[in-house]
Each structure stands twice: as C-alpha cells, then as structure tokens.
Design an enzyme around this catalytic site. Structure first.
Site: not given
Ligand code: NAD
Ligand code: GLY
Length: 351
Positions: A120, A142, A184, A223, A233, A237, A241, A244, A248, A260
């Site tokens: 939990r 998130k 972003e 942020k 949100e 917040r 988006n 987005h 999306h 993305h």
């Molecule tokens: P990711 O985590 O897949 O990383 C992208 C690629 O880069 C991967 O292959 C990873 O292994 C590689 N990588 C990461 N850091 C590295 C480094 N320093 N050196 C070498 N390789 C490296 O993708 P991302 O773009 O980081 O994140 C996308 C994800 O984040 C999506 O799933 C999206 O939905 C999510 N997201 C979440 C939020 C939130 O608020 N929680 C906001 C925006 C996006």
């Molecule tokens: N990336 C959008 C949020 O964190 O709300």
C-alpha cells in the site's frame, strides 16, 4: 547544486548537479538514512549507470538489490509491473525500505507505480537519466503503466521523497532521445514563460549543451510550482498537457513510431497554426514558434491523417461526454484552458 523544493502534501526536493550520481548514497542518507534499497533500471541505462549507483549506495551503508528490465516503452505494461512487485516481495522489502528508479520516464513511471502500490505504498526516489525525465516525468508524482487500450491508464499519484538529477548522464543519451525531451522543454515556454521561448529561439538547446543544467532547473521550477498548486490535476496542472491532446492522437495514430516529445511538438504546432488563423497569435509569432521546434530538429507536421488525430483526441482521458478540455495558445508564451465540444475540435487543429 541547484535545489528546487516541490511543495506537495509531502514536500520533497529536486537536486540538480553535474556529477551527483556518484553521490547518490550520501544525498539519500540525508533524507532517509536507514532501509534496504531496491534499485530498478532498464537494460540500456544499466550498462552505463547501474554500477556507479549501486557502489555509491553501498558505500553509504545501504543494503542494495537490483532489478533490470528490457528498455523501451513496450515494457511499460502490467506484466512487467507485476514482475517488479514480485521482486520487491521476494526480496522481503518492508514499509521502511525504498525503491530507487534509475532511468528515463519508463523506469520512473513503472518503478514509481510499483512503490505506490507495494504494501500500500513505500518510499521511492527518482534518478532521471533522460532529458524528458529530468524536466518532466520525475517530478510531480504521476506513476503508471500502459494497458492494451491506451497509455498510462493504470496508475497512481505518488510523490517521490527525493529527485536526484545528474545532467552529466545526458552525455550517453541517444540524440533522438535528447530531441524528444526538447519537445517538453519548449512546451514550458508557453506556460507563462515567454523568456524561455526567447532563450530557446536565440540559443537552441541542441546547439548549446552548456545551457542544459540551467534549462532543466527552469523547467523543474515551473513544474514544481504547477504541481504544488494542483497535485492531482483538477485545474492548473492541465496546462502541462499543452500539445498533448493532438500529440496523443499522433502517437497512437502512428502506432507509436512518432515518439512522445515529437508528437507533442506536432500537436503544439497544429494549435499554434490554428491560433494564427483565428487571430489569437500573429503570423510572425506562429512562424517564430515553428522555427524554435525546427531548430531543435523537431517535426511540425505528420502523415497521420487529421481525421485519425481528431478521432483519437475525442476518446482522450481529457474528454468528458461530448466535451473536452483544451489548452490553447493565448499569446506569445501564454496558454488558456477552454472546454469545447467534439464537433468544434477541428477548429483548433491545423496540420
Ligand atoms: P525511456 O524511459 O524509454 O527512455 C528513452 C530511452 O533512452 C530508453 O531506451 C532508455 O534506456 C534510454 N536512456 C535513458 N537515459 C539514458 C542515458 N542517460 N543514457 C543512455 N540511454 C538512456 O523514455 P523517456 O522519454 O525518458 O520517457 C517516456 C515515458 O515517460 C513515457 O512512458 C511517458 O508516458 C512517460 N511520461 C511520464 C510523465 C509523468 O509525469 N509521469 C510525463 C511525461 C512522460
Ligand atoms: N506530464 C504531465 C503532468 O505531470 O501532469
């Protein structure tokens, strides 16, 4: 070191400093001195940063266990989540222990969700290594995994206890992933920070890596302020988006071949063009914005048909019945929230 405080229900700090990964253990010690650490990462980040992270944690006296899953968005699913949660249970983590998420947004979202639900909820730390994770996903709590019917549909709000961001790790990030994060970064300029847009126009981040630390700090401050005002949100917040809703549509409509940040860039470009057509922005402002995207090697248009983008947008999480909340350009560096009906959506999208 820059320290940004995120004043959510349970406040925490984002530490931004080059070379700080090697001090992960000592920095964590100041926040949570006791407890076993389950360090979770993906197969690509593992090759560069697992050993220094584990060494730093062990040197600081932590008992560390590690879990590595294959890199990529396809792994952000319920099967992999269950494997992580089972790993935490097999390693007998208790409520006084913690998870460390080392990697991009995929690792952060999935390890964060495991921490949010295991027993939990146990503490977790974000150690973002992609630009997108540093400026966006590691801050704000998130967490989620994807379901076959859509992205991030199963998740929870769970704030980390610490975010440790070492911009030096970006040296190994593939160029297309750095550009992905720039989508972003540019978005933040439209959330009331025209000076950030002006800076990115004069000095595109892709050509000025020396600016990356200060740009990350600016984005995290924006942020942090948004999330502190609206953790779950309900209001402000939603501004995060921007781009987005149509983004999306492009991501899904392209079967996730357009990533993305690239999709968000196109989504923002579509709205800026529409705002230019409606007279909300001047044609010069629209051109300047498109130029900033192009200068960061981001696309401004797509082959995904407009009808597909609009159709997917209508089924977006931000849709309620026949209405949808849109974040619309309101001026150079400014946006506004507006609720519109599905039949009027096309007026806000020009490819
Ligand atoms: P990711 O985590 O897949 O990383 C992208 C690629 O880069 C991967 O292959 C990873 O292994 C590689 N990588 C990461 N850091 C590295 C480094 N320093 N050196 C070498 N390789 C490296 O993708 P991302 O773009 O980081 O994140 C996308 C994800 O984040 C999506 O799933 C999206 O939905 C999510 N997201 C979440 C939020 C939130 O608020 N929680 C906001 C925006 C996006
Ligand atoms: N990336 C959008 C949020 O964190 O709300």
């Amino acid at each position: 070191m820059s320290v940004v405080k995120v004043r959510t229900g349970k406040a925490y700090e984002v530490h931004i400093e080059r070379g700080s990964l090697s001090r992960l253990g000592t920095q964590l010690k100041a926040i949570k001195p006791e407890g076993k650490v389950a360090l979770i990462t993906d197969s690509q980040v593992e090759t560069y940063y697992l050993k220094p992270s584990v060494d730093s944690l062990r040197d600081a006296g932590y008992d560390v266990v590690t879990y590595v899953f294959p890199q990529g968005e396809a792994q952000k699913n319920s099967d992999e989540l269950l494997k992580i949660v089972n790993f935490l249970a097999d390693e007998s983590l208790t409520r006084s222990d913690m998870v460390v998420a080392l990697g991009g947004g995929v690792v952060g979202d999935m390890a964060g969700f495991a921490a949010a639900t295991y027993l939990r909820g146990i503490d977790y730390v974000q150690v973002p290594t992609s630009l997108l994770a540093m400026v966006d996903s590691s801050v704000g709590g998130k967490t989620a995994v994807n379901l076959p019917s859509g992205k991030n549909l199963w998740g929870a709000f769970k704030q980390p206890i610490l975010v440790l961001c070492d911009p030096d790790t970006l040296q190994t990030l593939p160029e297309d992933e750095f550009i992905n994060g720039c989508g972003e970064v540019i978005k933040y300029g439209m959330l009331g920070y025209p000076e950030l847009l002006d800076q990115l126009e004069a000095s595109p981040l892709v050509d000025h890596p020396e600016d990356v630390e200060s740009v990350i700090e600016q984005c995290v401050k924006i942020k942090a302020q948004v999330v502190a005002n609206d953790e779950t949100e309900k209001g402000q917040r939603q501004f995060l988006n921007f781009g987005h809703t149509f983004g999306h549509g492009i991501e899904k409509g392209s079967h996730f071949t357009v990533h993305h940040g690239y999709s968000v860039a196109i989504g923002m470009a579509m709205m800026m063009r529409a705002a230019g057509k409606a007279g909300v922005l001047s044609q010069e402002e629209v051109s300047r914005f498109l130029h900033i995207l192009e200068a960061h090697h981001l696309p401004t248009t797509t082959d995904v048909p407009l009808s597909t983008i609009l159709d997917i947008a209508k089924h977006d999480k931000k849709s309620h019945g026949h209405t949808i909340n849109l974040v619309l350009p309101a001026g150079w560096g400014y946006t506004e929230l507006r609720t519109t009906t599905h039949d009027k959506l096309a007026a806000y999208a020009v490819l």
